[in-house]
Design an enzyme around this catalytic site. Structure first.
Site, PDB file in Angstrom:
ATOM      1  N   HIS A   1     -11.046   6.188  -2.295  1.00 52.16           N
ATOM      2  CA  HIS A   1     -11.366   5.434  -1.110  1.00 52.16           C
ATOM      3  C   HIS A   1     -12.413   4.140  -1.323  1.00 52.16           C
ATOM      4  O   HIS A   1     -13.105   3.715  -0.421  1.00 52.16           O
ATOM      5  CB  HIS A   1     -11.982   6.256   0.144  1.00 52.16           C
ATOM      6  CG  HIS A   1     -10.864   7.328   0.635  1.00 52.16           C
ATOM      7  ND1 HIS A   1     -11.168   8.632   0.846  1.00 52.16           N
ATOM      8  CD2 HIS A   1      -9.537   7.377   0.801  1.00 52.16           C
ATOM      9  CE1 HIS A   1     -10.148   9.480   1.105  1.00 52.16           C
ATOM     10  NE2 HIS A   1      -9.285   8.660   1.036  1.00 52.16           N
TER      11      HIS A   1
ATOM     12  N   GLY B   1     -12.643   8.983  11.726  1.00 51.77           N
ATOM     13  CA  GLY B   1     -13.853   8.295  12.013  1.00 51.77           C
ATOM     14  C   GLY B   1     -13.828   7.241  13.109  1.00 51.77           C
ATOM     15  O   GLY B   1     -14.879   7.310  13.773  1.00 51.77           O
ATOM     16  N   GLU B   2     -12.690   6.643  13.277  1.00 49.74           N
ATOM     17  CA  GLU B   2     -12.679   5.652  14.147  1.00 49.74           C
ATOM     18  C   GLU B   2     -12.270   6.197  15.470  1.00 49.74           C
ATOM     19  O   GLU B   2     -12.702   5.455  16.801  1.00 49.74           O
ATOM     20  CB  GLU B   2     -11.509   4.593  13.798  1.00 49.74           C
ATOM     21  CG  GLU B   2     -12.024   3.841  12.565  1.00 49.74           C
ATOM     22  CD  GLU B   2     -10.729   2.944  11.752  1.00 49.74           C
ATOM     23  OE1 GLU B   2      -9.563   2.491  12.612  1.00 49.74           O
ATOM     24  OE2 GLU B   2     -10.771   2.649  10.775  1.00 49.74           O
TER      25      GLU B   2
ATOM     26  N   ARG C   1      -6.273  19.475   2.119  1.00 43.93           N
ATOM     27  CA  ARG C   1      -6.818  19.919   0.735  1.00 43.93           C
ATOM     28  C   ARG C   1      -8.240  20.620   1.227  1.00 43.93           C
ATOM     29  O   ARG C   1      -8.748  20.311   2.333  1.00 43.93           O
ATOM     30  CB  ARG C   1      -7.297  18.263   0.076  1.00 43.93           C
ATOM     31  CG  ARG C   1      -6.195  17.767  -0.579  1.00 43.93           C
ATOM     32  CD  ARG C   1      -6.518  16.331  -1.205  1.00 43.93           C
ATOM     33  NE  ARG C   1      -5.824  15.273  -0.417  1.00 43.93           N
ATOM     34  CZ  ARG C   1      -6.178  14.042  -0.278  1.00 43.93           C
ATOM     35  NH1 ARG C   1      -7.093  13.661  -1.110  1.00 43.93           N
ATOM     36  NH2 ARG C   1      -5.420  13.189   0.425  1.00 43.93           N
TER      37      ARG C   1
ATOM     38  N   ARG D   1      -2.542  -1.540  -3.759  1.00 47.22           N
ATOM     39  CA  ARG D   1      -3.430  -0.600  -3.751  1.00 47.22           C
ATOM     40  C   ARG D   1      -3.265   0.511  -4.925  1.00 47.22           C
ATOM     41  O   ARG D   1      -1.998   1.072  -4.757  1.00 47.22           O
ATOM     42  CB  ARG D   1      -3.870   0.153  -2.497  1.00 47.22           C
ATOM     43  CG  ARG D   1      -4.467   1.284  -2.382  1.00 47.22           C
ATOM     44  CD  ARG D   1      -4.706   2.065  -1.132  1.00 47.22           C
ATOM     45  NE  ARG D   1      -5.619   3.226  -1.101  1.00 47.22           N
ATOM     46  CZ  ARG D   1      -4.993   4.338  -1.051  1.00 47.22           C
ATOM     47  NH1 ARG D   1      -3.613   4.481  -0.422  1.00 47.22           N
ATOM     48  NH2 ARG D   1      -5.769   5.485  -1.157  1.00 47.22           N
TER      49      ARG D   1
ATOM     50  N   ASN E   1       0.935  -1.306  -0.088  1.00 47.60           N
ATOM     51  CA  ASN E   1       0.055   0.219   0.170  1.00 47.60           C
ATOM     52  C   ASN E   1       0.890   1.287   0.139  1.00 47.60           C
ATOM     53  O   ASN E   1       1.398   1.645   1.042  1.00 47.60           O
ATOM     54  CB  ASN E   1      -0.983   0.073   1.158  1.00 47.60           C
ATOM     55  CG  ASN E   1      -2.163   0.985   0.910  1.00 47.60           C
ATOM     56  OD1 ASN E   1      -1.966   2.041   0.519  1.00 47.60           O
ATOM     57  ND2 ASN E   1      -3.008   0.735   1.965  1.00 47.60           N
TER      58      ASN E   1
ATOM     59  N   GLU F   1      -8.415  -2.022   4.537  1.00 51.87           N
ATOM     60  CA  GLU F   1      -7.811  -2.012   3.226  1.00 51.87           C
ATOM     61  C   GLU F   1      -7.030  -3.103   2.701  1.00 51.87           C
ATOM     62  O   GLU F   1      -7.205  -3.610   1.655  1.00 51.87           O
ATOM     63  CB  GLU F   1      -7.377  -0.517   2.937  1.00 51.87           C
ATOM     64  CG  GLU F   1      -8.514   0.565   3.187  1.00 51.87           C
ATOM     65  CD  GLU F   1      -7.728   1.826   2.783  1.00 51.87           C
ATOM     66  OE1 GLU F   1      -8.168   2.558   1.504  1.00 51.87           O
ATOM     67  OE2 GLU F   1      -6.822   2.325   3.514  1.00 51.87           O
TER      68      GLU F   1
END
Length: 406
Positions: A186, A339-340, A247, A98, A7, A390
């Site tokens: 994603h 998020g986690e 970003r 990935r 990755n 992932e």
């Protein structure tokens, strides 16, 4: 089947090795037997290599930034010393990568050949921070392991079947013919957490309407209906959508024209501003790391407070924008680093969506309970925190592709 997953990012290389049972049609989740990370971002003139296997954790500094040599050193730890898990590197059956951008051509995991590599190279302008690193990893494996099968798993693949009205920008049709469209990113993460949601809720994925929120340094929100991505916030590039670490996300495109005509900025400078100097970093002027900004917010730093307020507002706005694509909401899912791990962000995002009948159990949320419903019993929709995997998703897709070839 031994599956090595690479990755690659612009500043790091994360890798892991899975040992999967080839007797299974679809592999059940297992932890990797070996994990490694190469960090090229250090300012000390060194590269940091971390390896974990056999209950051992090993770190060392590599003397130069030659990426091929660094990857060679990393792979050797699988067959040498206390981190050894293989007799020979040739015991690896397949290597999965990935790949951030696959364009319009690839909608599933694909065996890598010269044509696939050429496509990844052609798309470098649309993913300049990632696609070059993916090619570098592919070519390094070719150099080190010869003609071992390699598989590309594309971040864009999950979004390829979005309806045209969500995919096409309202420009002249000629631009769509040139490949200018919403690709979405994603996808590996969004697809994985959607499948896990189905398992956790014990409902068929085809019967669920989900909004999945991948919130890390890069952020994207996706509407998943009947197991398919039907809308997503990232677009032609990973720059579009919500406010992110560095970003800006979506802005009025006339701002770019203004910067060019009034200030003489060229494309390179504008690209750097929008991708590297905006978002949480640009607004807070402290950091792109949410944890650092939250700490500054607690100390009443006005720029940090504004940055957090903007971040939450834009997440709420994006989540709400997904609902027309779904018609109803069965579950809101949080994943990735923010998020986690950020109970505060989850709480504030859900608080602004209370008009939907969404009710968060504050105690469960504060405990960051993974893989279970953290909404109250009377909430109209479930709320889940699902750690994204992932690398496992890539390994699983590689396994199924190789088994289909046998």
């Amino acid at each position: 089947m031994k599956v090595l997953v690479l990755n690659a990012g612009s500043s790091s290389q994360k890798s892991c090795l899975y040992d999967l049972d080839s007797r299974e049609k679809k592999p059940n989740f297992v932890s990797p037997i070996w994990e490694a990370t190469i960090d090229w971002t250090l300012n000390l003139g060194h590269t940091l290599l971390k390896v974990k296997s056999n209950g051992q954790e090993y770190s060392t500094y590599l003397s130069d930034h030659n990426r091929l040599e660094s990857i060679k050193t990393m792979l050797k730890t699988m067959v040498e010393g206390e981190t050894k898990v293989l007799e020979h590197l040739s015991d690896i059956d397949v290597v999965g990568h990935r790949v951030v951008h696959g364009g319009t051509k690839y909608s599933q995991a694909t065996l890598i050949n010269s044509e696939v590599k050429a496509t990844i190279e052609k798309l470098i302008p649309l993913a300049p921070n990632h696609n070059p690193a993916h090619l570098e990893g592919i070519e390094s494996v070719e150099n080190i392991l010869g003609d071992i099968p390699q598989v590309a798993v594309f971040d864009t693949a999950f979004h390829t079947n979005m309806p045209l009205y969500a995919k096409i920008y309202p420009l002249n049709h000629e631009f769509y013919k040139r490949g200018i469209q919403r690709y979405g990113f994603h996808g590996i993460s969004h697809e994985y957490v959607s499948q896990r949601t189905s398992e956790i809720l014990q409902q068929l994925l085809k019967n669920l309407n989900l909004v999945t929120c991948h919130l890390g340094n890069g952020c994207s929100i996706t509407a998943v209906k009947n197991g398919q991505s039907v809308n997503t916030t990232m677009g032609f590039t990973p720059l579009e959508g919500v406010m992110m670490g560095t970003r800006c996300g979506s802005i009025d495109p006339a701002i770019v024209i203004h910067l060019m005509t009034e200030y003489g900025y060229d494309g390179e400078k504008i690209n750097h501003i929008l991708n590297k100097e905006s978002g949480l970093w640009g607004m807070s002027e402290i950091s792109s790391d949410l944890r650092t900004i939250l700490k500054a917010k607690s100390e009443n730093n006005p720029k940090a407070i504004l940055a957090i307020e903007m971040y939450i507002f834009r997440l709420q706005e994006a989540i709400a924008s997904m609902l027309p694509s779904l018609g109803s909401l069965d579950a809101l899912v949080f994943t990735a680093g923010v998020g986690e791990n950020s109970a505060f962000i989850r709480e504030k995002v859900c608080q602004g969506l209370g008009f939907l009948g969404l009710k968060l159990d504050l105690e469960k949320n504060s405990q960051s309970l993974f893989n279970e419903n953290i909404a109250t019993a009377d909430s109209n929709s479930k709320i889940l925190i699902i750690p994204t995997k992932e690398d496992w998703a890539i390994a699983s897709q590689c396994f199924q592709l190789m088994e289909s070839k046998n």
